[in-house]
Design a protein around this motif. Structure first.
Motif, mmCIF file in Angstrom:
data_model
loop_
_atom_site.group_PDB
_atom_site.id
_atom_site.type_symbol
_atom_site.label_atom_id
_atom_site.label_comp_id
_atom_site.label_asym_id
_atom_site.label_seq_id
_atom_site.Cartn_x
_atom_site.Cartn_y
_atom_site.Cartn_z
ATOM 1 N N LEU A 25 0.828 -1.202 0.000
ATOM 2 C CA LEU A 25 0.000 0.000 0.000
ATOM 3 C C LEU A 25 0.866 1.256 0.000
ATOM 4 C CD1 LEU A 25 -2.749 1.369 0.055
ATOM 5 C CD2 LEU A 25 -2.783 1.050 2.543
ATOM 6 N N GLU A 26 1.952 1.239 0.761
ATOM 7 C CA GLU A 26 2.856 2.395 0.800
ATOM 8 C C GLU A 26 3.439 2.696 -0.583
ATOM 9 O OE1 GLU A 26 4.693 5.642 2.348
ATOM 10 O OE2 GLU A 26 3.293 4.349 3.408
ATOM 11 N N ALA A 27 3.807 1.653 -1.311
ATOM 12 C CA ALA A 27 4.341 1.848 -2.667
ATOM 13 C C ALA A 27 3.287 2.482 -3.569
ATOM 14 C CB ALA A 27 4.814 0.520 -3.247
ATOM 15 N N ALA A 28 2.038 2.037 -3.439
ATOM 16 C CA ALA A 28 0.960 2.626 -4.242
ATOM 17 C C ALA A 28 0.726 4.081 -3.850
ATOM 18 C CB ALA A 28 -0.325 1.811 -4.079
ATOM 19 N N LEU A 29 0.763 4.362 -2.551
ATOM 20 C CA LEU A 29 0.576 5.741 -2.090
ATOM 21 C C LEU A 29 1.702 6.644 -2.589
ATOM 22 C CD1 LEU A 29 -0.609 5.002 1.555
ATOM 23 C CD2 LEU A 29 -1.965 6.131 -0.222
ATOM 24 N N GLU A 30 2.923 6.145 -2.582
ATOM 25 C CA GLU A 30 4.057 6.924 -3.062
ATOM 26 C C GLU A 30 3.936 7.216 -4.551
ATOM 27 O OE1 GLU A 30 7.781 5.148 -1.957
ATOM 28 O OE2 GLU A 30 7.350 5.380 0.182
ATOM 29 N N ASP A 31 3.378 6.275 -5.314
ATOM 30 C CA ASP A 31 3.177 6.497 -6.746
ATOM 31 C C ASP A 31 2.197 7.641 -6.975
ATOM 32 O OD1 ASP A 31 1.393 5.767 -9.320
ATOM 33 O OD2 ASP A 31 3.479 5.140 -9.642
ATOM 34 N N GLY A 32 1.165 7.708 -6.130
ATOM 35 C CA GLY A 32 0.227 8.821 -6.186
ATOM 36 C C GLY A 32 -0.945 8.661 -7.135
ATOM 37 N N ASP A 33 -1.012 7.578 -7.878
ATOM 38 C CA ASP A 33 -2.120 7.361 -8.807
ATOM 39 C C ASP A 33 -3.317 6.828 -8.020
ATOM 40 O OD1 ASP A 33 -3.973 6.429 -10.669
ATOM 41 O OD2 ASP A 33 -2.494 5.405 -11.911
ATOM 42 N N PRO A 34 -4.414 7.592 -7.942
ATOM 43 C CA PRO A 34 -5.567 7.156 -7.156
ATOM 44 C C PRO A 34 -6.101 5.788 -7.576
ATOM 45 C CG PRO A 34 -5.883 9.405 -7.931
ATOM 46 C CD PRO A 34 -4.644 8.879 -8.576
ATOM 47 N N ASN A 35 -6.106 5.509 -8.866
ATOM 48 C CA ASN A 35 -6.588 4.202 -9.337
ATOM 49 C C ASN A 35 -5.696 3.069 -8.833
ATOM 50 O OD1 ASN A 35 -8.754 5.313 -10.732
ATOM 51 N ND2 ASN A 35 -7.603 5.496 -12.623
ATOM 52 N N LEU A 36 -4.400 3.310 -8.809
ATOM 53 C CA LEU A 36 -3.459 2.303 -8.328
ATOM 54 C C LEU A 36 -3.633 2.077 -6.829
ATOM 55 C CD1 LEU A 36 -1.112 0.413 -8.981
ATOM 56 C CD2 LEU A 36 0.437 2.325 -8.532
ATOM 57 N N ILE A 37 -3.859 3.142 -6.083
ATOM 58 C CA ILE A 37 -4.065 3.032 -4.642
ATOM 59 C C ILE A 37 -5.307 2.193 -4.349
ATOM 60 C CG2 ILE A 37 -4.602 4.318 -2.533
ATOM 61 C CD1 ILE A 37 -2.914 6.646 -3.862
ATOM 62 N N ILE A 38 -6.388 2.478 -5.048
ATOM 63 C CA ILE A 38 -7.627 1.728 -4.848
ATOM 64 C C ILE A 38 -7.441 0.266 -5.255
ATOM 65 C CG2 ILE A 38 -10.047 1.518 -5.566
ATOM 66 C CD1 ILE A 38 -9.328 3.863 -3.593
ATOM 67 N N ALA A 39 -6.769 0.027 -6.366
ATOM 68 C CA ALA A 39 -6.526 -1.348 -6.810
ATOM 69 C C ALA A 39 -5.651 -2.092 -5.799
ATOM 70 C CB ALA A 39 -5.885 -1.357 -8.197
ATOM 71 N N ALA A 40 -4.659 -1.407 -5.224
ATOM 72 C CA ALA A 40 -3.807 -2.035 -4.212
ATOM 73 C C ALA A 40 -4.635 -2.411 -2.987
ATOM 74 C CB ALA A 40 -2.661 -1.104 -3.827
#
Length: 95
Positions: A25-40
């Motif tokens: 989840l931290e990696a997704a949050l660091e990326d900053g893409d909301p779609n990626l965060i939700i998918a994670a």
């Protein structure tokens, strides 16, 4: 020439510990893409069992699958309920 067989890779199959889930989840949050965060979040929820997450959040299992897909658009309250049910915490740090 030999044929190469492939199979689909699913992150949910590899998230075994809370540390794994938090790092993912931290990696997704660091990326900053909301779609990626939700998918994670969806991957993590599936790794723990969507039925159990649905029960803990009081939300429908099918609704969670849809909301936590790459194209999902969950309300922020849903995100917070899922994060809590996963035993995780969102944090803010200065950049």
């Amino acid at each position: 020439m030999d044929k190469v067989s492939t199979s689909l890779w699913d992150a949910a199959d590899h998230l075994e510990t809370k540390e794994d889930m938090a790092a993912y989840l931290e990696a997704a949050l660091e990326d900053g893409d909301p779609n990626l965060i939700i998918a994670a979040l969806g991957d993590i929820a599936r790794s723990k069992g969507m039925t159990s997450i649905a029960r803990e959040t009081g939300l429908g299992r099918e609704s969670l699958y849809k909301a936590l897909s790459f194209d999902g658009n969950p309300e922020f309250m849903t995100v917070l309920k899922v994060v809590q049910a996963l035993g995780l915490r969102l944090r803010a740090t200065p950049i």
